[in-house]
Enzyme design. Structure first.
Site, PDB file in Angstrom:
ATOM      1  N   GLU A  60      71.187 -49.708 -79.628  1.00 60.76           N
ATOM      2  CA  GLU A  60      69.929 -50.376 -79.306  1.00 60.76           C
ATOM      3  C   GLU A  60      69.945 -50.801 -77.839  1.00 60.76           C
ATOM      4  O   GLU A  60      70.451 -51.883 -77.513  1.00 60.76           O
ATOM      5  CB  GLU A  60      69.739 -51.610 -80.195  1.00 60.76           C
ATOM      6  CG  GLU A  60      69.640 -51.297 -81.661  1.00 60.76           C
ATOM      7  CD  GLU A  60      68.852 -52.373 -82.415  1.00 60.76           C
ATOM      8  OE1 GLU A  60      67.966 -52.001 -83.181  1.00 60.76           O
ATOM      9  OE2 GLU A  60      69.109 -53.571 -82.208  1.00 60.76           O
ATOM     10  N   GLY A  71      62.520 -52.801 -85.703  1.00 57.58           N
ATOM     11  CA  GLY A  71      62.122 -54.209 -85.680  1.00 57.58           C
ATOM     12  C   GLY A  71      60.649 -54.354 -86.024  1.00 57.58           C
ATOM     13  O   GLY A  71      60.250 -54.285 -87.184  1.00 57.58           O
ATOM     14  N   GLY A  72      59.827 -54.534 -84.996  1.00 59.79           N
ATOM     15  CA  GLY A  72      58.395 -54.806 -85.173  1.00 59.79           C
ATOM     16  C   GLY A  72      57.693 -53.906 -86.184  1.00 59.79           C
ATOM     17  O   GLY A  72      56.956 -54.395 -87.053  1.00 59.79           O
ATOM     18  N   HIS A  75      73.914 -57.606 -83.225  1.00 59.56           N
ATOM     19  CA  HIS A  75      72.589 -57.364 -82.663  1.00 59.56           C
ATOM     20  C   HIS A  75      72.503 -58.008 -81.279  1.00 59.56           C
ATOM     21  O   HIS A  75      73.063 -59.090 -81.056  1.00 59.56           O
ATOM     22  CB  HIS A  75      71.505 -57.927 -83.592  1.00 59.56           C
ATOM     23  CG  HIS A  75      70.153 -57.420 -83.202  1.00 59.56           C
ATOM     24  ND1 HIS A  75      69.431 -57.981 -82.182  1.00 59.56           N
ATOM     25  CD2 HIS A  75      69.429 -56.369 -83.657  1.00 59.56           C
ATOM     26  CE1 HIS A  75      68.301 -57.294 -82.023  1.00 59.56           C
ATOM     27  NE2 HIS A  75      68.273 -56.311 -82.917  1.00 59.56           N
ATOM     28  N   ASN A 126      64.841 -54.249 -89.641  1.00 60.95           N
ATOM     29  CA  ASN A 126      65.393 -55.567 -89.313  1.00 60.95           C
ATOM     30  C   ASN A 126      64.209 -56.519 -89.166  1.00 60.95           C
ATOM     31  O   ASN A 126      63.487 -56.461 -88.177  1.00 60.95           O
ATOM     32  CB  ASN A 126      66.195 -55.467 -88.007  1.00 60.95           C
ATOM     33  CG  ASN A 126      66.723 -56.810 -87.553  1.00 60.95           C
ATOM     34  OD1 ASN A 126      66.605 -57.816 -88.263  1.00 60.95           O
ATOM     35  ND2 ASN A 126      67.303 -56.851 -86.359  1.00 60.95           N
ATOM     36  N   TRP A 127      64.036 -57.349 -90.170  1.00 60.30           N
ATOM     37  CA  TRP A 127      62.851 -58.224 -90.176  1.00 60.30           C
ATOM     38  C   TRP A 127      63.030 -59.446 -89.281  1.00 60.30           C
ATOM     39  O   TRP A 127      62.101 -60.240 -89.117  1.00 60.30           O
ATOM     40  CB  TRP A 127      62.510 -58.638 -91.625  1.00 60.30           C
ATOM     41  CG  TRP A 127      62.065 -57.480 -92.474  1.00 60.30           C
ATOM     42  CD1 TRP A 127      61.818 -56.202 -92.033  1.00 60.30           C
ATOM     43  CD2 TRP A 127      61.806 -57.463 -93.889  1.00 60.30           C
ATOM     44  NE1 TRP A 127      61.425 -55.406 -93.089  1.00 60.30           N
ATOM     45  CE2 TRP A 127      61.409 -56.149 -94.233  1.00 60.30           C
ATOM     46  CE3 TRP A 127      61.880 -58.425 -94.894  1.00 60.30           C
ATOM     47  CZ2 TRP A 127      61.080 -55.782 -95.545  1.00 60.30           C
ATOM     48  CZ3 TRP A 127      61.551 -58.059 -96.196  1.00 60.30           C
ATOM     49  CH2 TRP A 127      61.146 -56.754 -96.517  1.00 60.30           C
ATOM     50  N   LYS A 128      64.202 -59.629 -88.727  1.00 66.50           N
ATOM     51  CA  LYS A 128      64.476 -60.736 -87.795  1.00 66.50           C
ATOM     52  C   LYS A 128      63.981 -62.062 -88.392  1.00 66.50           C
ATOM     53  O   LYS A 128      63.991 -62.225 -89.612  1.00 66.50           O
ATOM     54  CB  LYS A 128      63.859 -60.427 -86.423  1.00 66.50           C
ATOM     55  CG  LYS A 128      64.320 -59.054 -85.899  1.00 66.50           C
ATOM     56  CD  LYS A 128      63.975 -58.791 -84.459  1.00 66.50           C
ATOM     57  CE  LYS A 128      64.485 -57.407 -84.046  1.00 66.50           C
ATOM     58  NZ  LYS A 128      64.274 -57.099 -82.636  1.00 66.50           N
ATOM     59  N   GLY A 188      61.586 -54.437 -78.547  1.00 73.27           N
ATOM     60  CA  GLY A 188      60.378 -55.265 -78.551  1.00 73.27           C
ATOM     61  C   GLY A 188      59.547 -55.139 -77.291  1.00 73.27           C
ATOM     62  O   GLY A 188      58.643 -55.929 -77.048  1.00 73.27           O
ATOM     63  N   SER A 234      61.848 -50.157 -80.150  1.00 72.78           N
ATOM     64  CA  SER A 234      60.453 -49.701 -80.098  1.00 72.78           C
ATOM     65  C   SER A 234      60.207 -48.373 -80.819  1.00 72.78           C
ATOM     66  O   SER A 234      59.389 -47.571 -80.378  1.00 72.78           O
ATOM     67  CB  SER A 234      59.958 -49.638 -78.647  1.00 72.78           C
ATOM     68  OG  SER A 234      60.006 -50.926 -78.055  1.00 72.78           O
ATOM     69  N   GLU A 270      70.275 -59.644 -79.905  1.00 70.89           N
ATOM     70  CA  GLU A 270      69.738 -61.020 -79.894  1.00 70.89           C
ATOM     71  C   GLU A 270      70.834 -62.020 -80.269  1.00 70.89           C
ATOM     72  O   GLU A 270      70.861 -63.135 -79.741  1.00 70.89           O
ATOM     73  CB  GLU A 270      68.530 -61.099 -80.843  1.00 70.89           C
ATOM     74  CG  GLU A 270      67.333 -60.359 -80.242  1.00 70.89           C
ATOM     75  CD  GLU A 270      66.401 -59.701 -81.245  1.00 70.89           C
ATOM     76  OE1 GLU A 270      66.438 -60.051 -82.439  1.00 70.89           O
ATOM     77  OE2 GLU A 270      65.626 -58.827 -80.821  1.00 70.89           O
TER      78      GLU A 270
HETATM   79  P1  13P Z   1      61.788 -53.302 -82.079  1.00 72.98           P
HETATM   80  O1  13P Z   1      61.649 -52.100 -83.009  1.00 72.98           O
HETATM   81  O2  13P Z   1      60.792 -54.364 -82.355  1.00 72.98           O
HETATM   82  O3  13P Z   1      61.851 -52.864 -80.649  1.00 72.98           O
HETATM   83  O4  13P Z   1      63.219 -53.951 -82.421  1.00 72.98           O
HETATM   84  C1  13P Z   1      64.331 -53.158 -82.514  1.00 72.98           C
HETATM   85  C2  13P Z   1      65.454 -53.962 -83.050  1.00 72.98           C
HETATM   86  O5  13P Z   1      65.930 -54.885 -82.410  1.00 72.98           O
HETATM   87  C3  13P Z   1      65.941 -53.665 -84.397  1.00 72.98           C
HETATM   88  O6  13P Z   1      67.130 -54.329 -84.683  1.00 72.98           O
END
Ligand code: 13P
Length: 250
Positions: free
Chosen positions: A167, A234-235, A95, A9-11, A173, A213, A97
């Site tokens: 999640e 994510g990251g 998600h 997920n490149w957000k 994050g 993470s 967020e």
């Molecule tokens: P991180 O891997 O950066 O913690 O993010 C997870 C995430 O929200 C994937 O959708």
């Protein structure tokens, strides 16, 4: 048989040039036949480019969100049909967020889920508790209601288009990962919950990803759990080498 899936997920990261570079690195470094289905979710503006440059590879391109209506006066929004018109048939919904910053509720997500399924899309449905819920030992109840209110109105057949992604919000994050035991415990709970409502076959076939993470250093021990079928990253998905090391943890 459920699939192992690793999705990035490149957000809200990467402009066009950065997206092209990341995709080019992925194509160069990816093994021919990974042991997991690989997905990436760039921003809306880069979906067309991503689909065009990945269509000759096994990598699936997903969107990070979509609107529940087909078209109309919804300034700034994108419909299922628009995604499909650029080749995108998978969408992340729910998600944390989106829930936290854009007020997406379980009820709204049920509408988005219906719209995606009407368009025969695949959904990566995200859910998970916040730290206070876990501290108050309400995490199982909270997850059960997220699933119930957005997904349990569906007919059994729709589940072939659903991927679940647990999640825990406190692990996103933050560098803090759920322990392999915490992940397995929740994933087993979710599978049992799905089995109670839709039967063993649906529950055995649905892939349940863990997100929060996940890094090259911890992917193997998380994926080793019997009810963890992959990750939503994510990251660590923003660097091809790290992301592919996670893919290769299978
Ligand atoms: P991180 O891997 O950066 O913690 O993010 C997870 C995430 O929200 C994937 O959708």
């Amino acid at each position: 048989m459920r699939k192992n899936i690793v999705a990035g997920n490149w957000k809200m990261n990467n402009d066009l040039a950065e997206t092209q570079e990341l995709i080019s690195d992925l194509k160069k470094q990816m093994v021919k036949e990974p042991n997991a289905t690989v997905m990436v979710a760039p921003t809306f503006t880069n979906l067309y480019e991503a689909f065009q440059s990945l269509k000759d590879t096994p990598v699936v391109v997903a969107a990070q969100n979509m609107h529940q209506n087909a078209s109309g006066a919804y300034t700034g929004e994108i419909s299922a049909n628009m995604l499909k018109s650029v080749g995108v048939e998978t969408v992340i919904l729910g998600h944390s967020e989106r829930r936290a910053y854009f007020n997406e509720t379980n009820e709204l997500l049920a509408e988005k889920v219906d719209a995606a399924l009407e368009n025969n899309m695949t959904i990566i449905f995200c859910f998970g508790e916040e730290l206070e819920d876990r501290k108050a030992e309400k995490h199982f109840d909270l997850v059960a209601s997220q699933l119930k209110e957005s997904l349990y109105h569906l007919p059994k057949e729709s589940w072939k288009n659903i991927i679940l992604a647990y999640e825990p919000v406190w692990a996103i994050g933050t560098g803090e990962t759920a322990s392999p035991e915490q992940a397995q415990e929740m994933h087993a709970f979710v599978r049992k919950n799905v089995a109670d409502k839709f039967g063993e076959e649906v529950a055995e076939d649905v892939s349940i990803l863990y997100g929060g993470s996940v890094k090259p250093a911890n992917a193997k021990e998380i994926f080793a759990n019997k009810d963890v079928d992959g990750g939503l990253i994510g990251g660590a998905s923003l660097k091809a080498a790290d992301f592919l090391e996670i893919v290769n943890a299978f």
